[in-house]
Design a protein around this motif. Sequence first.
Motif, short mmCIF file in Angstrom:
data_model
loop_
_atom_site.label_atom_id
_atom_site.label_comp_id
_atom_site.label_asym_id
_atom_site.label_seq_id
_atom_site.Cartn_x
_atom_site.Cartn_y
_atom_site.Cartn_z
N GLY A 10 0.88 -1.19 0.07
CA GLY A 10 0.08 0.05 0.01
C GLY A 10 0.80 1.26 -0.02
N PHE A 11 0.24 2.11 -0.62
CA PHE A 11 0.68 3.66 -0.73
C PHE A 11 -0.31 4.41 -0.20
CE2 PHE A 11 3.62 2.06 -4.16
CZ PHE A 11 4.89 2.38 -3.64
N TRP A 12 0.15 5.49 0.86
CA TRP A 12 -0.77 6.44 1.35
C TRP A 12 -0.10 7.81 1.54
CZ3 TRP A 12 0.53 1.91 3.51
CH2 TRP A 12 -0.63 0.78 3.69
N LYS A 13 -1.08 8.98 1.18
CA LYS A 13 -0.34 10.16 1.01
C LYS A 13 -1.08 10.94 2.46
CE LYS A 13 0.38 10.43 -3.77
NZ LYS A 13 1.73 10.59 -3.93
N ILE A 14 -0.16 12.07 2.85
CA ILE A 14 -0.81 12.94 3.83
C ILE A 14 -1.02 14.32 3.32
CG2 ILE A 14 0.32 11.42 5.65
CD1 ILE A 14 2.37 14.19 6.08
N GLY A 15 -1.81 15.02 4.03
CA GLY A 15 -1.78 16.67 3.83
C GLY A 15 -0.86 17.46 4.36
N SER A 16 -1.05 18.33 5.10
CA SER A 16 0.04 19.28 5.63
C SER A 16 0.76 18.57 6.61
CB SER A 16 -0.75 20.46 5.83
OG SER A 16 -1.52 20.08 7.14
N GLY A 17 1.82 19.27 7.27
CA GLY A 17 2.66 18.66 8.28
C GLY A 17 3.95 18.11 7.79
N GLY A 18 3.84 17.24 6.90
CA GLY A 18 5.39 16.85 6.51
C GLY A 18 5.71 15.57 7.35
#
Length: 332
Positions: free
Chosen positions: A114-122
């Motif tokens: 699986g691959f997942w992305k996040i929004g802000s924050g880093g």
Amino acid sequence: MTFRDKLGLSLVPVLLLLSGCNPAPDIVHKKLHAEQGTYVADISETGAFSVVSTNDNGILLWPRYANNAKYSWRHDDETSQVIAVDISPDGTVVATATRFEFALWDATAGDNLGFWKIGSGGIQDVAVSNEGSVLILGKRDGTQIAFSPDSGRRLEFYGHTERVNSVEVSANGFYVLSGSNDASAILWDTRSGQIVHRWQHKNRVTQIALHPEAKYVFTSGSTDNAKIWRLPDGKEHSRLKFIDRQRIFSSARFSASGDTLLTGSPSRRINLWDTQSGESIRHWNVGLVDDRNPNSAVVLSLHYYDNDNIVFSESSAGLAEWWQLPADWNQE
């Protein structure tokens, strides 16, 4: 994550410590794992394999003493640097992360899970529990995320007020140890989001280690004391004894028995410490490759094979090295 990222430093040459080292133990085996150097690395709990992130060949899984990498992985966005890797305590899965994407890999079959992305924050660091049941993200905005891929459950933890530099998770995924720029290290419960212990330093906490059976916790500030805390009461057990005005660590790991703490530095040094007393028992420098520049290397990950008296190191020089300690090494 890289050592420089933890400290928030620019790319400057690393000076060697002036104090001397013991003669290095005999080399059992060594292998160049990354031609152009290693960015981040982790060694499995048993020392059976390691995973390194490179600039030229992506993420590589290397079995112990192997002549070739077993797997080569890449993130979807190949322009982004992988800044954190973590092998689950049971060695079944590997978590990797760029600043805004994280992934899970099957360490046995080599498949992407699986691959997942996040929004802000880093993202700053990543940790994964047995079988990938819980993934922990330490973020640059001070928050942490506990994510369960199977159920999709997501818990955000706000115990820190500044950037989270390092995270570790227990094998069962119930407890997380984190160190932050807010000068604290926290042990917290992923089921409730409650803080179990908070340990305060005078400066940002850049290095942590959690004993695999939760006997001890290690925390180190950027310019102040490096301490070992005992669990479950969280009280100070010992502090590392060194004469340097300050000592900076780039990696740390307890031996399986808990009797020894291994640390690596940004100036090539490996130290073996007695957990009870905090005394340094032995130290030496990792190797370089063909005297290439820079003339130093960051020790990225360490492992001690209790039954064999062997230390395994991965460094930014791209070298994996296995060192044979004498039978009475801890008596020296």
